[in-house]
Motif scaffolding. Structure first.
Motif, PDB file in Angstrom:
ATOM      1  N   CYS C 707      26.743  44.578  62.620  1.00 22.32           N
ATOM      2  CA  CYS C 707      26.223  45.928  62.704  1.00 22.32           C
ATOM      3  C   CYS C 707      25.938  46.489  61.315  1.00 22.32           C
ATOM      4  O   CYS C 707      24.916  47.131  61.096  1.00 22.32           O
ATOM      5  CB  CYS C 707      27.236  46.840  63.360  1.00 22.32           C
ATOM      6  N   PHE C 708      26.890  46.215  60.453  1.00 24.28           N
ATOM      7  CA  PHE C 708      26.686  46.755  59.109  1.00 24.28           C
ATOM      8  C   PHE C 708      25.445  46.166  58.457  1.00 24.28           C
ATOM      9  O   PHE C 708      24.811  46.790  57.639  1.00 24.28           O
ATOM     10  CB  PHE C 708      27.920  46.475  58.258  1.00 24.28           C
ATOM     11  N   GLN C 710      22.795  45.467  60.142  1.00 21.55           N
ATOM     12  CA  GLN C 710      21.598  46.041  60.773  1.00 21.55           C
ATOM     13  C   GLN C 710      21.477  47.504  60.388  1.00 21.55           C
ATOM     14  O   GLN C 710      21.913  48.386  61.105  1.00 21.55           O
ATOM     15  CB  GLN C 710      21.679  45.894  62.283  1.00 21.55           C
ATOM     16  N   THR C 711      20.900  47.731  59.254  1.00 22.63           N
ATOM     17  CA  THR C 711      20.837  49.095  58.765  1.00 22.63           C
ATOM     18  C   THR C 711      19.618  49.834  59.245  1.00 22.63           C
ATOM     19  O   THR C 711      19.543  51.039  59.129  1.00 22.63           O
ATOM     20  CB  THR C 711      20.796  49.093  57.239  1.00 22.63           C
ATOM     21  N   GLY C 712      18.635  49.090  59.761  1.00 21.93           N
ATOM     22  CA  GLY C 712      17.399  49.747  60.161  1.00 21.93           C
ATOM     23  C   GLY C 712      16.403  49.824  59.009  1.00 21.93           C
ATOM     24  O   GLY C 712      15.250  50.190  59.208  1.00 21.93           O
ATOM     25  N   ARG C 713      16.867  49.501  57.813  1.00 29.15           N
ATOM     26  CA  ARG C 713      15.949  49.561  56.659  1.00 29.15           C
ATOM     27  C   ARG C 713      15.361  48.185  56.427  1.00 29.15           C
ATOM     28  O   ARG C 713      16.065  47.184  56.244  1.00 29.15           O
ATOM     29  CB  ARG C 713      16.700  50.025  55.413  1.00 29.15           C
ATOM     30  N   GLN C 715      13.835  46.865  54.010  1.00 32.45           N
ATOM     31  CA  GLN C 715      14.033  46.210  52.717  1.00 32.45           C
ATOM     32  C   GLN C 715      15.366  45.488  52.656  1.00 32.45           C
ATOM     33  O   GLN C 715      15.492  44.450  52.004  1.00 32.45           O
ATOM     34  CB  GLN C 715      13.960  47.252  51.617  1.00 32.45           C
ATOM     35  N   ALA C 716      16.374  46.043  53.395  1.00 34.30           N
ATOM     36  CA  ALA C 716      17.662  45.342  53.444  1.00 34.30           C
ATOM     37  C   ALA C 716      17.465  43.977  54.080  1.00 34.30           C
ATOM     38  O   ALA C 716      18.024  42.980  53.607  1.00 34.30           O
ATOM     39  CB  ALA C 716      18.658  46.161  54.230  1.00 34.30           C
ATOM     40  N   ALA C 718      14.792  42.243  54.117  1.00 40.53           N
ATOM     41  CA  ALA C 718      14.064  41.409  53.133  1.00 40.53           C
ATOM     42  C   ALA C 718      15.034  40.858  52.104  1.00 40.53           C
ATOM     43  O   ALA C 718      14.922  39.699  51.694  1.00 40.53           O
ATOM     44  CB  ALA C 718      12.978  42.246  52.460  1.00 40.53           C
ATOM     45  N   LEU C 719      16.015  41.697  51.749  1.00 40.02           N
ATOM     46  CA  LEU C 719      17.014  41.234  50.797  1.00 40.02           C
ATOM     47  C   LEU C 719      17.787  40.032  51.358  1.00 40.02           C
ATOM     48  O   LEU C 719      18.103  39.093  50.639  1.00 40.02           O
ATOM     49  CB  LEU C 719      17.977  42.371  50.466  1.00 40.02           C
ATOM     50  N   VAL C 722      16.036  36.957  50.798  1.00 40.53           N
ATOM     51  CA  VAL C 722      16.190  36.491  49.413  1.00 40.53           C
ATOM     52  C   VAL C 722      17.549  35.835  49.243  1.00 40.53           C
ATOM     53  O   VAL C 722      17.667  34.766  48.615  1.00 40.53           O
ATOM     54  CB  VAL C 722      16.008  37.666  48.443  1.00 40.53           C
ATOM     55  N   VAL C 723      18.543  36.478  49.829  1.00 41.50           N
ATOM     56  CA  VAL C 723      19.879  35.890  49.752  1.00 41.50           C
ATOM     57  C   VAL C 723      19.870  34.511  50.389  1.00 41.50           C
ATOM     58  O   VAL C 723      20.485  33.555  49.884  1.00 41.50           O
ATOM     59  CB  VAL C 723      20.913  36.816  50.423  1.00 41.50           C
TER      60      VAL C 723
END
Lengths: 170, 102, 735
Positions: C707-708, C710-713, C715-716, C718-719, C722-723
């Motif tokens: 859940c944490f 899944q922020t809805g943002r 770009q997160a 997308a990060l 990258v990770v």
């Protein structure tokens, strides 16, 4: 050779500098201008790689088409409010770190295998006696005909889709 | 000074990719995010052209053409979405659009 | 006409009268106050029955002019009322004539027993007898005429008829005239069923039937609370005895497998059973249970308490039911079971003791009562005690012999008291009477005869029977001097209280209220004629049983000879007179006569010559007087013991039982169910639901880290790409 080297670094500087400035500007219009600069640098690199047709496509499509589209959108959307806000989100440090690490890895690989890469002497045109554009057309309209047609369909869908979404009321 | 090799192009391409990636990941303005995506796509194209040259093959350039086509489509759809979004939400900041979460 | 085979008709005549009265009486009654329950749907048949009743009435008047004369004697009321006045006594008279015919024909029979079985009434159910044999429980609808029942039916119908005639005058002004005669006829029907029944089960039908009529008639003035209460009391007290009777009857059934008197007597006399002299066996138990029934019905200690209260009923009812007939049913029943009591000396001695005790107890209470009817009521209890004394010492025919004149003189006493009350306009307290001798002469003279008779003056009926009882109590093998002494004292008391009554009512100074005095009048002929007839009976009835000692011809001992076949077994033992000398009998007889005369004289001295003496005695013997006036506080003791103690206390105990155990069980079950459901609920909530919740909770718990992410943002996300790439490359770097 020297000329090539100088031009490469020139264009590389153009590309990277334009890119960095693109992602750091507060004003979207400035960003777009620097993006154009960066794209022009890329176009120059195409020329250096003797991909003349792509050079032309880059200039016409990107600089002439996409960036104009961007500028139109920037005009349509009121970005004044956004310009006053914070430009970077909360995760920017993490993102930067991650990106940096990825870059480090990539460059680590590149450094390890740098010896394996060597640019070919001369060009394919020289080997076959055909021009760049001619060869491209030859391959595109024979070997890659179906992907080419699918790509045209994709464009059509994109056009219809963007119109549908941008219109206020259908 | 070393002669320019494919590795240089690849390094440049990687650097451009990283710049685009950082833009996508850090900027809040969607317009600029879309621009960063263009940067990434150009990095890809650079790569393709570099290998096209190194392998003496035209296929890389063909792929670059398709990538550009995609980039165009993507830009068109992305900006259309942006306009629709702005019309409804009165914002172009990516992290303010976070409805789709738990 | 063969009356013997028609004895089943005898009870039917009064039943017909009762049915007519109770079904259609309300329609005939011009007075609205009557409230006879009318069966629904009789309205349309009303006229038809009306004319039918007419025909009946005329039939009687033509057949029996005598009846007509009585009916005509009272001239008031509607023609329909006169018709009823003819019909109901007429029915009883018809029964009497049939009874007379049947008895006369019975006398011709050599065996002196005649049995008529109509049909089987209780059809058989097989059951195991005490000795293991299988018998069928069945009872006849059958009638038995033998010397014993012959005496009874003559008394019931004869005295019953006279009292019916008397009632015509006595009840003339009363509401519910039809109801009264309906009940009275119904009573006669049940009483005849009782005495004519040829088995215990059918006897019990009559037994309960007369109890019902007694209840209805005691509570005749049902608007009066005391009357309604007295009716209930009589009913309830009688139930106690009836329970004993039923148990005894069933036990007898289980022992012998039959309930016919003839068969029972035959079995008991066959020698199969031996007298239970040593201990207390099953026969004694049966006899004791029967006697329990008799104590209820015949008002013996400890169940006599209903009879004095029964005086709330109209006086003819007291005379007929509570003096002459119904209360003697117990005596009749014990006499009927003579063969049984013969074999059970233990129970017989109980019978004698209870009888003697009741006799003296009731007589002592009667000494001080002021209500004219209550004196007579206790007198009745006392006289019934005499009869049981006789039964207990084995002198069965003597008990019946006492029953017979007692029916006459006690009915007469009651009717006379009724006549006095009638004359006094409802007054029953003797302290407000006096000097009525000349105002109501017929009543006075008849009552005088009756009082002499009950006191035991030689020549009158009471003397012979009472003297015989005393002699038997003294001389019988099961008798004793103590019993004789009690009987003697009781006889003295009887003479005293009867003449106290006479003196307070008819002689001395008048204590009558002036406004009542003006209206005192002799009763109409319908009342005085029965009085006269009964007085003659009281005077002469005893000459059927003159003591053997007197040496008169045997026809003067007709009663004993008549009853001899019924008590054959008893008679066999009865020849004990020789054991005692004739001189003793003469002495005892003289003593009893003397004590009677002393009683009369003392009463006259106390209440006529020196009226102040009783008051002085009252003051001097205050505790004893209070004890007697309050009837030895027996009612209060019963009230304390049974009504409050057993019934209310039992009720409280029951309530407590109900509250604690029954409710407790229910509540406990409820609590247990709730407890189970609580456990079940707990199980459901915590285990079943818990498992489900645990599943969901686990999923939820596991989902939290995700859940944490899944922020809805965008770009997160997308990060994360990258990770991922970083990890992917990292893998190759490390490798």
């Amino acid at each position: 050779m020297l000329m090539d080297t100088i031009l490469f670094y020139l264009f590389a500087a153009l590309v990277l500098g334009g890119g960095i400035l693109t992602i750091t500007r507060r004003n979207a219009v400035h960003s777009a201008i620097f993006l154009i600069l960066s794209l022009l640098g890329v176009a120059g690199l195409y020329l250096l790689q003797s991909a003349e047709f792509l050079f032309a496509v880059q200039i016409v499509l990107y600089v002439g088409g996409i960036m104009v589209l961007f500028l139109f959108v920037i005009m349509l959307v009121n970005l004044d409010q956004a310009a006053k806000e914070k430009q970077f989100n909360r995760q920017w440090t993490v993102a930067l770190a991650c990106a940096g690490l990825v870059g480090a890895e990539i460059f680590y690989f590149l450094a390890k295998g740098a010896g394996a890469f060597q640019l070919a002497k001369g060009t394919a045109e020289a080997n076959t006696g055909m021009g760049n554009t001619e060869r491209l057309a030859d391959a595109l309209f024979s070997q890659y005909l179906l992907p080419f047609e699918i790509a045209s369909l994709l464009l059509l869908v994109a056009v219809v889709g963007s119109v549908v979404m941008a219109k206020k009321r259908i | 000074m070393h002669p320019i090799t494919t590795a240089h192009y690849l390094g440049l391409s990687a650097a451009l990719l990283l710049i685009g990636t950082v833009g996508v990941l850090t900027r809040r303005n969607i317009v600029i995010i879309l621009m960063s995506i263009e940067l990434i796509l150009n990095a890809v194209n650079l790569n393709l052209i570099a290998f096209s040259k190194a392998l003496q093959s035209v296929n890389g350039q063909i792929f670059a053409i398709f990538v550009i086509t995609d980039a165009v489509a993507e830009a068109a759809v992305g900006l259309g979405i942006l306009i629709a979004l702005f019309r409804n939400k009165e914002t172009v900041l990516a992290d303010e659009i976070d409805l789709l979460k738990w | 006409m063969n009356f013997l085979d028609q004895i089943w008709l005898i009870p039917l005549f009064p039943l017909l009268g009762a049915v007519l009265m109770l079904l259609f009486g309300k329609k005939l009654d011009p007075q609205p106050a009557s409230d006879v329950a009318v069966a629904p749907g009789v309205e349309h048949t009303h006229d038809e029955h009306d004319t039918h009743g007419h025909g009946h009435g005329h039939g009687h008047t033509h057949d029996h002019g005598h009846d007509h004369a009585h009916g005509g004697g009272h001239g008031h009321g509607s023609p329909l009322k006169i018709l009823v006045s003819l019909l109901c006594p007429g029915m009883v008279l018809l029964s009497f004539l049939f009874s007379l015919g049947a008895v006369m024909q019975l006398a011709q029979l050599p065996t002196k027993v005649h049995q008529v079985v109509q049909f089987t009434w209780l059809a058989g159910m097989p059951f195991h007898m005490l000795d293991g044999r299988i018998a069928t429980f069945s009872a006849d609808w059958g009638f038995l005429l033998d010397p014993l029942s012959a005496v009874m039916i003559l008394v019931v119908t004869g005295v019953g008829f006279l009292i019916h005639v008397y009632s015509v005058g006595y009840m003339a002004h009363d509401n519910g005239y039809y109801r009264f005669f309906g009940y009275l006829n119904l009573f006669v029907f049940f009483m005849l069923m009782l005495v004519l029944a040829n088995n215990y089960a059918l006897l019990f039908v009559g037994w309960e039937g007369v109890g019902l009529c007694s209840y209805l008639l005691i509570g005749f003035y049902y608007q009066k609370k005391s009357a309604a209460d007295a009716g209930k009391k009589a009913f309830v007290v009688n139930r106690v005895g009836d329970a004993g009777f039923i148990l005894g009857m069933l036990l007898l059934y289980a022992l012998l497998g039959t309930s016919r008197f003839v068969d029972v007597n035959h079995a008991l006399q066959s020698g199969q059973f031996h007298a239970e002299t040593a201990g207390f066996g099953v026969l004694s138990a049966i006899a004791l249970l029967f006697f329990t029934g008799a104590t209820g019905k015949s008002a013996q200690f400890p169940l006599y308490v209903w009879l004095p209260d029964a005086m709330e009923g109209p006086t003819p009812v007291s005379a007929l039911i509570h003096a002459a007939t119904m209360v003697t049913a117990g005596v009749y029943m014990v006499a009927r079971s003579a063969a049984l009591f013969q074999l059970t000396p233990a129970t017989s001695s109980i019978v004698a003791s209870v009888g003697a005790f009741t006799a003296i107890l009731a007589a002592s209470i009667a000494l001080v009562q002021n209500d004219i009817k209550r004196v007579l009521a206790y007198s009745t209890v006392s006289q019934l005690g005499y009869m049981f004394l006789a039964l207990g010492v084995g002198a069965y025919w003597v008990a019946i012999f006492h029953l017979f004149p007692h029916a006459f003189f006690k009915a007469l006493l009651f009717l006379c008291s009724g006549s006095v009350i009638h004359a006094m306009g409802g007054e029953q307290d003797m302290r407000r009477m006096g000097a009525l001798k000349d105002k109501i002469p017929v009543t006075h003279w008849t009552m005088w005869v009756a009082s002499l008779a009950i006191a035991g003056i030689p020549g009158l009926a009471g003397f012979f029977s009472k003297d015989e009882i005393l002699w038997q109590a003294y001389s019988s093998p099961s008798g004793s001097q103590v019993l004789w002494l009690i009987g003697l004292v009781t006889a003295g008391m009887t003479a005293f209280y009867m003449w106290r009554l006479m003196n307070m009512t008819f002689y001395g100074k008048s204590h009558v209220a002036p406004e009542v005095e003006a209206h005192i009048h002799e009763s109409p002929a319908t009342m005085t004629v029965p009085l006269t007839v009964l007085a003659i009976g009281s005077a002469l009835g005893g000459w059927l049983g003159v003591p053997k000692l007197w040496g008169l011809p045997e026809s003067f001992r007709a009663f004993e000879h008549w009853l001899a076949p019924a008590f054959a077994a008893a008679a066999a033992e009865g020849e004990h007179g020789g054991a005692h000398g004739a001189s003793i009998e003469w002495i005892l007889m003289s003593v009893s006569v003397a004590i009677a005369i002393i009683g009369i004289a003392v009463a006259r001295y106390f209440y006529h010559t020196k009226p102040e003496i009783p008051e002085k005695l009252e003051l001097r013997l205050k505790p004893l007087y209070g004890l007697l006036l309050n009837k030895w506080y027996v009612d209060e003791i019963y009230d304390f013991l049974f009504v409050n103690g057993l019934a209310k206390g039992g009720g409280r105990a029951m309530a407590a039982f109900d509250l604690s155990v029954i409710d407790g069980a229910v509540n406990g079950a409820g609590w247990f169910t709730r407890f189970c459901s609580t456990i079940s609920m707990w199980w459901d909530t915590w285990i079943i639901d818990g498992a489900v919740r645990l599943g969901s909770f686990t999923v939820k718990l596991l989902s939290y880290p995700v859940c944490f992410l899944q922020t809805g943002r965008v770009q997160a996300y997308a990060l994360f790409f990258v990770v991922g790439v970083l990890a992917f490359f990292g893998y190759y770097v490390i490798r």
